[in-house]
Design a protein around this motif. Structure first.
Motif, PDB file in Angstrom:
ATOM      1  N   LEU A 128       3.866   5.465  -6.150  1.00 40.89           N
ATOM      2  CA  LEU A 128       3.860   5.184  -7.583  1.00 40.89           C
ATOM      3  C   LEU A 128       2.785   6.002  -8.294  1.00 40.89           C
ATOM      4  O   LEU A 128       1.672   6.180  -7.790  1.00 40.89           O
ATOM      5  CB  LEU A 128       3.584   3.700  -7.838  1.00 40.89           C
ATOM      6  CG  LEU A 128       4.752   2.729  -7.760  1.00 40.89           C
ATOM      7  CD1 LEU A 128       4.246   1.294  -7.855  1.00 40.89           C
ATOM      8  CD2 LEU A 128       5.785   2.989  -8.857  1.00 40.89           C
ATOM      9  N   HIS A 145      -2.957  -8.086  -4.210  1.00 41.09           N
ATOM     10  CA  HIS A 145      -3.189  -6.818  -3.526  1.00 41.09           C
ATOM     11  C   HIS A 145      -4.153  -6.006  -4.387  1.00 41.09           C
ATOM     12  O   HIS A 145      -4.022  -6.002  -5.619  1.00 41.09           O
ATOM     13  CB  HIS A 145      -1.866  -6.072  -3.352  1.00 41.09           C
ATOM     14  CG  HIS A 145      -1.971  -4.827  -2.534  1.00 41.09           C
ATOM     15  ND1 HIS A 145      -2.376  -3.623  -3.078  1.00 41.09           N
ATOM     16  CD2 HIS A 145      -1.752  -4.587  -1.216  1.00 41.09           C
ATOM     17  CE1 HIS A 145      -2.392  -2.698  -2.133  1.00 41.09           C
ATOM     18  NE2 HIS A 145      -2.014  -3.258  -0.997  1.00 41.09           N
ATOM     19  N   VAL A 159      -4.444  -3.024  -5.269  1.00 47.13           N
ATOM     20  CA  VAL A 159      -3.953  -1.935  -6.124  1.00 47.13           C
ATOM     21  C   VAL A 159      -3.047  -2.449  -7.248  1.00 47.13           C
ATOM     22  O   VAL A 159      -2.845  -1.760  -8.244  1.00 47.13           O
ATOM     23  CB  VAL A 159      -3.215  -0.874  -5.274  1.00 47.13           C
ATOM     24  CG1 VAL A 159      -2.719   0.278  -6.131  1.00 47.13           C
ATOM     25  CG2 VAL A 159      -4.135  -0.326  -4.197  1.00 47.13           C
ATOM     26  N   PHE A 160      -2.542  -3.666  -7.123  1.00 51.37           N
ATOM     27  CA  PHE A 160      -1.603  -4.190  -8.111  1.00 51.37           C
ATOM     28  C   PHE A 160      -2.211  -5.323  -8.919  1.00 51.37           C
ATOM     29  O   PHE A 160      -2.977  -6.140  -8.404  1.00 51.37           O
ATOM     30  CB  PHE A 160      -0.331  -4.692  -7.423  1.00 51.37           C
ATOM     31  CG  PHE A 160       0.571  -3.598  -6.930  1.00 51.37           C
ATOM     32  CD1 PHE A 160       1.414  -2.926  -7.802  1.00 51.37           C
ATOM     33  CD2 PHE A 160       0.559  -3.226  -5.591  1.00 51.37           C
ATOM     34  CE1 PHE A 160       2.243  -1.907  -7.356  1.00 51.37           C
ATOM     35  CE2 PHE A 160       1.381  -2.208  -5.131  1.00 51.37           C
ATOM     36  CZ  PHE A 160       2.225  -1.545  -6.023  1.00 51.37           C
ATOM     37  N   LYS A 205       5.055   0.774 -12.046  1.00 55.51           N
ATOM     38  CA  LYS A 205       5.409  -0.645 -11.950  1.00 55.51           C
ATOM     39  C   LYS A 205       6.257  -0.942 -10.717  1.00 55.51           C
ATOM     40  O   LYS A 205       7.108  -0.144 -10.332  1.00 55.51           O
ATOM     41  CB  LYS A 205       6.156  -1.080 -13.215  1.00 55.51           C
ATOM     42  CG  LYS A 205       5.275  -1.012 -14.457  1.00 55.51           C
ATOM     43  CD  LYS A 205       6.034  -1.397 -15.709  1.00 55.51           C
ATOM     44  CE  LYS A 205       5.122  -1.350 -16.931  1.00 55.51           C
ATOM     45  NZ  LYS A 205       5.846  -1.675 -18.168  1.00 55.51           N
ATOM     46  N   ALA A 233       2.483   1.580  -3.407  1.00 49.22           N
ATOM     47  CA  ALA A 233       1.477   2.080  -4.349  1.00 49.22           C
ATOM     48  C   ALA A 233       1.244   3.580  -4.175  1.00 49.22           C
ATOM     49  O   ALA A 233       0.991   4.298  -5.146  1.00 49.22           O
ATOM     50  CB  ALA A 233       0.169   1.318  -4.164  1.00 49.22           C
ATOM     51  N   ARG A 234       1.349   4.062  -2.948  1.00 47.71           N
ATOM     52  CA  ARG A 234       1.133   5.494  -2.684  1.00 47.71           C
ATOM     53  C   ARG A 234       2.119   6.363  -3.456  1.00 47.71           C
ATOM     54  O   ARG A 234       1.751   7.405  -3.996  1.00 47.71           O
ATOM     55  CB  ARG A 234       1.265   5.771  -1.174  1.00 47.71           C
ATOM     56  CG  ARG A 234       1.069   7.237  -0.804  1.00 47.71           C
ATOM     57  CD  ARG A 234       1.347   7.498   0.670  1.00 47.71           C
ATOM     58  NE  ARG A 234       2.758   7.335   1.032  1.00 47.71           N
ATOM     59  CZ  ARG A 234       3.703   8.242   0.772  1.00 47.71           C
ATOM     60  NH1 ARG A 234       3.417   9.369   0.139  1.00 47.71           N
ATOM     61  NH2 ARG A 234       4.960   8.007   1.140  1.00 47.71           N
ATOM     62  N   LYS A 294       0.646  -1.079 -11.050  1.00 49.42           N
ATOM     63  CA  LYS A 294      -0.350  -0.373 -10.246  1.00 49.42           C
ATOM     64  C   LYS A 294      -1.575  -0.118 -11.102  1.00 49.42           C
ATOM     65  O   LYS A 294      -1.492   0.476 -12.178  1.00 49.42           O
ATOM     66  CB  LYS A 294       0.220   0.933  -9.719  1.00 49.42           C
ATOM     67  CG  LYS A 294      -0.764   1.718  -8.852  1.00 49.42           C
ATOM     68  CD  LYS A 294      -0.149   3.023  -8.340  1.00 49.42           C
ATOM     69  CE  LYS A 294      -1.175   3.858  -7.581  1.00 49.42           C
ATOM     70  NZ  LYS A 294      -0.618   5.125  -7.097  1.00 49.42           N
ATOM     71  N   GLN A 295      -2.733  -0.557 -10.629  1.00 51.37           N
ATOM     72  CA  GLN A 295      -3.954  -0.522 -11.435  1.00 51.37           C
ATOM     73  C   GLN A 295      -4.736   0.775 -11.292  1.00 51.37           C
ATOM     74  O   GLN A 295      -5.589   1.070 -12.119  1.00 51.37           O
ATOM     75  CB  GLN A 295      -4.851  -1.706 -11.051  1.00 51.37           C
ATOM     76  CG  GLN A 295      -4.185  -3.061 -11.257  1.00 51.37           C
ATOM     77  CD  GLN A 295      -3.844  -3.335 -12.695  1.00 51.37           C
ATOM     78  OE1 GLN A 295      -4.717  -3.398 -13.550  1.00 51.37           O
ATOM     79  NE2 GLN A 295      -2.549  -3.482 -12.986  1.00 51.37           N
ATOM     80  N   LYS A 296      -4.517   1.500 -10.186  1.00 52.91           N
ATOM     81  CA  LYS A 296      -5.380   2.662  -9.934  1.00 52.91           C
ATOM     82  C   LYS A 296      -4.544   3.917  -9.781  1.00 52.91           C
ATOM     83  O   LYS A 296      -3.372   3.847  -9.452  1.00 52.91           O
ATOM     84  CB  LYS A 296      -6.193   2.451  -8.644  1.00 52.91           C
ATOM     85  CG  LYS A 296      -7.102   1.215  -8.700  1.00 52.91           C
ATOM     86  CD  LYS A 296      -7.816   1.037  -7.369  1.00 52.91           C
ATOM     87  CE  LYS A 296      -8.686  -0.204  -7.368  1.00 52.91           C
ATOM     88  NZ  LYS A 296      -9.365  -0.423  -6.061  1.00 52.91           N
ATOM     89  N   PRO A 356      -0.091   6.418 -11.249  1.00 51.05           N
ATOM     90  CA  PRO A 356      -1.014   5.447 -11.858  1.00 51.05           C
ATOM     91  C   PRO A 356      -0.356   4.747 -13.045  1.00 51.05           C
ATOM     92  O   PRO A 356       0.300   5.383 -13.872  1.00 51.05           O
ATOM     93  CB  PRO A 356      -2.184   6.333 -12.317  1.00 51.05           C
ATOM     94  CG  PRO A 356      -2.142   7.516 -11.405  1.00 51.05           C
ATOM     95  CD  PRO A 356      -0.676   7.767 -11.141  1.00 51.05           C
ATOM     96  N   THR A 379       0.834  -1.208   0.000  1.00 52.35           N
ATOM     97  CA  THR A 379       0.000   0.000   0.000  1.00 52.35           C
ATOM     98  C   THR A 379       0.870   1.259   0.000  1.00 52.35           C
ATOM     99  O   THR A 379       0.580   2.234  -0.706  1.00 52.35           O
ATOM    100  CB  THR A 379      -0.937  -0.005   1.218  1.00 52.35           C
ATOM    101  OG1 THR A 379      -1.812  -1.134   1.120  1.00 52.35           O
ATOM    102  CG2 THR A 379      -1.764   1.267   1.290  1.00 52.35           C
TER     103      THR A 379
END
Length: 257
Positions: free
Chosen positions: A130, A178, A180-181, A135, A127-128, A255-257, A132, A124
């Motif tokens: 990264l 996860h 987000v990924f 990778k 992802a923060r 990262k998907q979002k 949108p 998480t």
């Protein structure tokens, strides 16, 4: 911050930074293509080298032309990295507490490190930072157990691992999936670490976090076991130069979002 670092890493890597530099293998040539084509790194990108250690992988990232930010919690390792790569921004931090703003980097790479902090919390936080579509690259070198003497060496090391997280156990995979990924995608390469037995075998074992953290007498016993193995194996005995076979596993998640 040390409360967030596993005790084996906090203790072992304080004393093993120099041995780490000598004993750890490099990565195969195919990794350059993985960085440029799979992760998309070039001079327009910014990448975090997370759990960067002494900078063993940092040079690979620098070679892509990308702006590199190295993040490492162990001060002794970070010092070695800064000496080797003065052009890299080197900062103290952990996977669950990155000292960077939201959506500021294109790629995060964890080389020989993700097993230390594999968790939903770490993913998480990664992802923060990264952007949108950014990778996450995970890469490990692992001795190739298809070569007959390698499992014997691994047995000496693994007997002492205690509760230390290790890549080979696969426990790190529990952090996925996860939300987000996307799914992990794997590429594998083979290569060898060539040098004196003292460096590529003895120092490699010494650089293992939980072995470096042992009392002197126990570390000396491990040295004896490793040297006895070298003396007993025809492929290693009385050789000035040997090659330790490695497999490299390189994963990417987007990262998907």
């Amino acid at each position: 911050m040390n409360d967030q670092v596993h005790h084996s890493a906090a203790a072992g890597y304080k004393t093993a930074a120099e041995t780490y530099v000598k004993g750890r293998p490099d990565y195969p040539p195919q990794v350059s293509q993985w960085l440029s084509e799979t992760l998309g790194l070039d001079r327009y990108q910014t990448v975090i080298d997370l759990g960067a250690g002494t900078g063993k992988f940092t040079g690979r990232l620098v070679a892509t032309g990308a702006q590199v930010i190295a993040v490492e919690p162990v001060a002794q390792m970070l010092e070695k990295l800064s000496e080797a790569w003065p052009q890299v921004l080197a900062v103290s931090g952990t996977a669950t507490d990155l000292p960077l703003p939201d959506a500021c980097v294109d790629v995060v790479v964890c080389a020989q490190a993700f097993h230390w902090f594999a968790s939903a919390e770490a993913l998480t936080e990664i992802a923060r930072v990264l952007k949108p579509g950014g990778k996450l690259g995970l890469i490990w070198n692992l001795r190739d157990t298809q070569v007959s003497w390698v499992p014997k060496l691994d047995a000496i090391v693994n007997a002492l691992e205690g509760d230390t997280p290790r890549y080979y156990t696969g426990a790190w995979r529990k952090a996925f999936p996860h939300p987000v990924f996307g799914a992990l995608q794997l590429q594998q390469f083979h290569h060898g670490h060539t040098g004196s037995p003292e460096d590529v075998i003895v120092n490699r074992v010494r650089s293992t976090s939980f072995i470096a953290a042992l009392p002197d007498a126990q570390r000396a016993k491990v040295d004896e076991q490793v040297r006895a193995l070298i003396a007993s194996e025809p492929q290693l005995r009385n050789k000035d130069v040997v090659t330790v076979p490695y497999e490299t596993a390189a994963f990417v998640a987007v990262k998907q979002k």
